[in-house]
Design a protein around this motif. Structure first.
Motif, mmCIF file in Angstrom:
data_model
loop_
_atom_site.group_PDB
_atom_site.id
_atom_site.type_symbol
_atom_site.label_atom_id
_atom_site.label_comp_id
_atom_site.label_asym_id
_atom_site.label_seq_id
_atom_site.Cartn_x
_atom_site.Cartn_y
_atom_site.Cartn_z
ATOM 1 N N LEU A 1 -1.525 27.999 40.574
ATOM 2 C CA LEU A 1 -2.177 26.785 41.072
ATOM 3 C C LEU A 1 -1.825 25.654 40.120
ATOM 4 O O LEU A 1 -2.176 25.701 38.936
ATOM 5 C CB LEU A 1 -3.693 26.992 41.137
ATOM 6 N N VAL A 2 -1.106 24.647 40.613
ATOM 7 C CA VAL A 2 -0.624 23.575 39.751
ATOM 8 C C VAL A 2 -1.080 22.218 40.278
ATOM 9 O O VAL A 2 -1.433 22.072 41.450
ATOM 10 C CB VAL A 2 0.919 23.594 39.624
ATOM 11 N N GLY A 3 -1.024 21.221 39.403
ATOM 12 C CA GLY A 3 -1.390 19.859 39.768
ATOM 13 C C GLY A 3 -1.719 19.067 38.523
ATOM 14 O O GLY A 3 -1.851 19.608 37.429
ATOM 15 N N GLU A 4 -1.854 17.765 38.693
ATOM 16 C CA GLU A 4 -2.204 16.891 37.572
ATOM 17 C C GLU A 4 -3.624 17.153 37.090
ATOM 18 O O GLU A 4 -4.445 17.743 37.806
ATOM 19 C CB GLU A 4 -2.080 15.428 37.995
ATOM 20 N N SER A 5 -3.921 16.693 35.886
ATOM 21 C CA SER A 5 -5.292 16.757 35.383
ATOM 22 C C SER A 5 -6.208 15.968 36.319
ATOM 23 O O SER A 5 -5.880 14.860 36.740
ATOM 24 C CB SER A 5 -5.368 16.179 33.962
ATOM 25 N N GLY A 6 -7.347 16.543 36.647
ATOM 26 C CA GLY A 6 -8.280 15.882 37.546
ATOM 27 C C GLY A 6 -8.075 16.206 39.007
ATOM 28 O O GLY A 6 -8.775 15.668 39.874
ATOM 29 N N SER A 7 -7.142 17.113 39.314
ATOM 30 C CA SER A 7 -6.887 17.441 40.718
ATOM 31 C C SER A 7 -7.870 18.459 41.279
ATOM 32 O O SER A 7 -7.921 18.674 42.489
ATOM 33 C CB SER A 7 -5.453 17.966 40.884
ATOM 34 N N GLY A 8 -8.653 19.116 40.414
ATOM 35 C CA GLY A 8 -9.668 20.060 40.892
ATOM 36 C C GLY A 8 -9.306 21.521 40.690
ATOM 37 O O GLY A 8 -10.001 22.405 41.208
ATOM 38 N N LYS A 9 -8.254 21.808 39.920
ATOM 39 C CA LYS A 9 -7.786 23.186 39.748
ATOM 40 C C LYS A 9 -8.847 24.071 39.084
ATOM 41 O O LYS A 9 -9.152 25.158 39.576
ATOM 42 C CB LYS A 9 -6.505 23.214 38.910
ATOM 43 N N THR A 10 -9.391 23.598 37.980
ATOM 44 C CA THR A 10 -10.383 24.383 37.246
ATOM 45 C C THR A 10 -11.641 24.585 38.068
ATOM 46 O O THR A 10 -12.221 25.680 38.086
ATOM 47 C CB THR A 10 -10.728 23.693 35.913
ATOM 48 N N THR A 11 -12.068 23.552 38.785
ATOM 49 C CA THR A 11 -13.268 23.666 39.614
ATOM 50 C C THR A 11 -13.078 24.711 40.705
ATOM 51 O O THR A 11 -13.990 25.491 40.997
ATOM 52 C CB THR A 11 -13.615 22.309 40.246
ATOM 53 N N LEU A 12 -11.895 24.751 41.318
ATOM 54 C CA LEU A 12 -11.608 25.760 42.338
ATOM 55 C C LEU A 12 -11.681 27.159 41.737
ATOM 56 O O LEU A 12 -12.301 28.062 42.321
ATOM 57 C CB LEU A 12 -10.221 25.513 42.939
ATOM 58 N N GLY A 13 -11.056 27.353 40.571
ATOM 59 C CA GLY A 13 -11.111 28.660 39.931
ATOM 60 C C GLY A 13 -12.523 29.086 39.603
ATOM 61 O O GLY A 13 -12.915 30.243 39.822
ATOM 62 N N ARG A 14 -13.327 28.159 39.098
ATOM 63 C CA ARG A 14 -14.707 28.488 38.745
ATOM 64 C C ARG A 14 -15.566 28.739 39.978
ATOM 65 O O ARG A 14 -16.490 29.558 39.948
ATOM 66 C CB ARG A 14 -15.303 27.371 37.887
ATOM 67 N N ALA A 15 -15.293 28.026 41.073
ATOM 68 C CA ALA A 15 -16.047 28.266 42.310
ATOM 69 C C ALA A 15 -15.778 29.671 42.843
ATOM 70 O O ALA A 15 -16.684 30.345 43.338
ATOM 71 C CB ALA A 15 -15.676 27.214 43.359
ATOM 72 N N ILE A 16 -14.524 30.123 42.734
ATOM 73 C CA ILE A 16 -14.185 31.474 43.173
ATOM 74 C C ILE A 16 -14.943 32.513 42.343
ATOM 75 O O ILE A 16 -15.365 33.550 42.852
ATOM 76 C CB ILE A 16 -12.667 31.702 43.077
ATOM 77 N N LEU A 17 -15.154 32.212 41.066
ATOM 78 C CA LEU A 17 -15.891 33.121 40.179
ATOM 79 C C LEU A 17 -17.402 32.933 40.267
ATOM 80 O O LEU A 17 -18.146 33.599 39.541
ATOM 81 C CB LEU A 17 -15.449 32.893 38.728
ATOM 82 N N LYS A 18 -17.848 32.032 41.117
ATOM 83 C CA LYS A 18 -19.269 31.637 41.233
ATOM 84 C C LYS A 18 -19.794 31.088 39.909
ATOM 85 O O LYS A 18 -20.927 31.348 39.498
ATOM 86 C CB LYS A 18 -20.147 32.801 41.714
ATOM 87 N N ALA A 19 -18.948 30.323 39.245
ATOM 88 C CA ALA A 19 -19.347 29.618 38.033
ATOM 89 C C ALA A 19 -19.452 28.128 38.295
ATOM 90 O O ALA A 19 -19.754 27.362 37.382
ATOM 91 C CB ALA A 19 -18.347 29.885 36.915
ATOM 92 N N ALA A 20 -19.177 27.701 39.511
ATOM 93 C CA ALA A 20 -19.373 26.320 39.967
ATOM 94 C C ALA A 20 -20.032 26.392 41.344
ATOM 95 O O ALA A 20 -19.769 27.325 42.108
ATOM 96 C CB ALA A 20 -18.038 25.574 40.038
ATOM 97 N N PRO A 21 -20.904 25.444 41.686
ATOM 98 C CA PRO A 21 -21.639 25.514 42.955
ATOM 99 C C PRO A 21 -20.733 25.321 44.162
ATOM 100 O O PRO A 21 -19.855 24.460 44.165
ATOM 101 C CB PRO A 21 -22.641 24.357 42.841
ATOM 102 N N ILE A 22 -20.923 26.136 45.177
ATOM 103 C CA ILE A 22 -20.168 26.025 46.426
ATOM 104 C C ILE A 22 -20.972 25.159 47.392
ATOM 105 O O ILE A 22 -22.070 25.537 47.805
ATOM 106 C CB ILE A 22 -19.898 27.407 47.034
ATOM 107 N N SER A 23 -20.436 23.991 47.724
ATOM 108 C CA SER A 23 -21.148 23.076 48.616
ATOM 109 C C SER A 23 -20.978 23.465 50.076
ATOM 110 O O SER A 23 -21.936 23.441 50.856
ATOM 111 C CB SER A 23 -20.646 21.639 48.400
#
Length: 327
Positions: free
Chosen positions: A47-69
């Motif tokens: 998963l690639v992209g510039e800083s601020g593109s949401g990569k880390t948030t997506l990874g954490r959401a998959i791990l249920k470490a970020a809220p799924i809206s």
């Protein structure tokens, strides 16, 4: 035939409410916006992209470490099938054993007050995966050896190690509970180039040895080319292109992907200065452009791009993109 364990993401969104301040009103920050993808068992998914593109948030959401809206994340294994957004407490404990995270910064990820042995053993003790200290020590020594750490290392504190050694400690801690799915979040970004190669080769060998599925998050396309089977390119909270690694690097379709690839440094003097420059800054997730979210920086943008959002299409087997002019 056994069911292949994998992660399936259906129209996933992660939104955060942002309060107002002296300079303007609040709003909704759409860190991840309507993403769908599937990560097959045993794959090394980039998963690639510039800083601020949401990569880390997506990874954490998959791990249920970020809220799924909105949307769903499904984890499928031989013996379980979890809807990650609806896990009970007991299911979440089991999910934590099966899925782990390698953090980006090996200097900040380790407690300076704990020995390496205690750092690696902590997941076993918290999850109660071993019966006694002897069994815990045996598991720690076993995973430490796989991560190229010796017994002497286990007695020391993190400050005594280099960046590459600290990252191997972080990897050992993530693997000690024998997970089946691992998110590596910029796990080599803070390391020297020579050490990066060593860590990447270690991850690849551990993947085959322990049958692990990887989500490898990076902003460095040259690193992704070395390791990943499939690559998804993310921009401003959405995936704009996804393809097998070889095809993405030889025949990119989306202008954003082409710009990222052209920016990879080359040793060929004739290739220098040919990088495609992206004008302007990445827009704010609080105020995303209408139509195609990339049109404000795209060299191919036309009038329709600011009005109509491009449709996610398959151009060749397993090669998808969202662009009006991908052909």
């Amino acid at each position: 035939m056994t069911v292949q364990s994998h992660i399936q993401v259906n129209r996933l969104s992660v939104h955060y409410g942002v309060g107002g301040n002296l300079f303007g009103k609040g709003g909704v920050l759409k860190a991840v916006d309507d993403i769908s993808l599937e990560i097959p068992r045993g794959s090394f998914f980039g998963l690639v992209g510039e800083s601020g593109s949401g990569k880390t948030t997506l990874g954490r959401a998959i791990l249920k470490a970020a809220p799924i809206s909105e949307g769903e994340v499904y984890y499928k294994d031989e013996d379980v099938d979890y809807d990650v957004g609806k896990l009970s407490k007991s299911e979440l404990k089991d999910y934590r054993k099966r899925t782990q995270l390698i953090f980006q910064d090996p200097y900040a990820a380790l407690s300076p007050r704990m020995t390496v042995r205690d750092i690696i053993a902590e997941p076993l003790e918290v999850m109660k995966l071993t019966k006694n200290r002897a069994e815990t020590d045996e598991r720690v020594r076993e995973i430490a050896a796989k991560c190229r750490l010796n017994l002497e290392h286990l007695r020391r504190f993190p400050h005594a190690f280099s960046g590459g050694q600290r990252q191997r400690i972080s990897i050992a801690r993530a693997l000690v509970c024998q997970p089946k799915f691992l998110v590596a979040d910029e796990s080599v970004a803070a390391l020297d180039v020579s050490i990066q190669a060593d860590i990447l080769n270690l991850l690849k060998s551990l993947q085959k040895e322990m049958d692990i599925t990887f989500l490898f998050i990076s902003h460095d396309l040259s690193v992704v080319a070395h390791t990943c089977d499939v690559v998804a390119v993310m921009y401003l909270g959405a995936i704009v292109e996804m393809a097998p690694s070889r095809e993405l690097f030889t025949a990119p379709k989306h202008p954003y992907t082409k710009a990222l690839l052209s920016a990879i440094p080359s040793l060929d003097p004739d290739d220098r200065g040919k990088a495609q420059k992206l004008e302007g800054e990445i827009p704010s997730p609080l105020n995303k452009p209408s139509g195609c979210r990339f049109h404000t920086r795209c060299p191919m943008a036309a009038a329709r791009c600011s009005v109509d959002a491009p449709v996610w299409r398959e151009h060749s087997p397993s090669h998808f993109t969202a662009c009006h002019f991908a052909e």
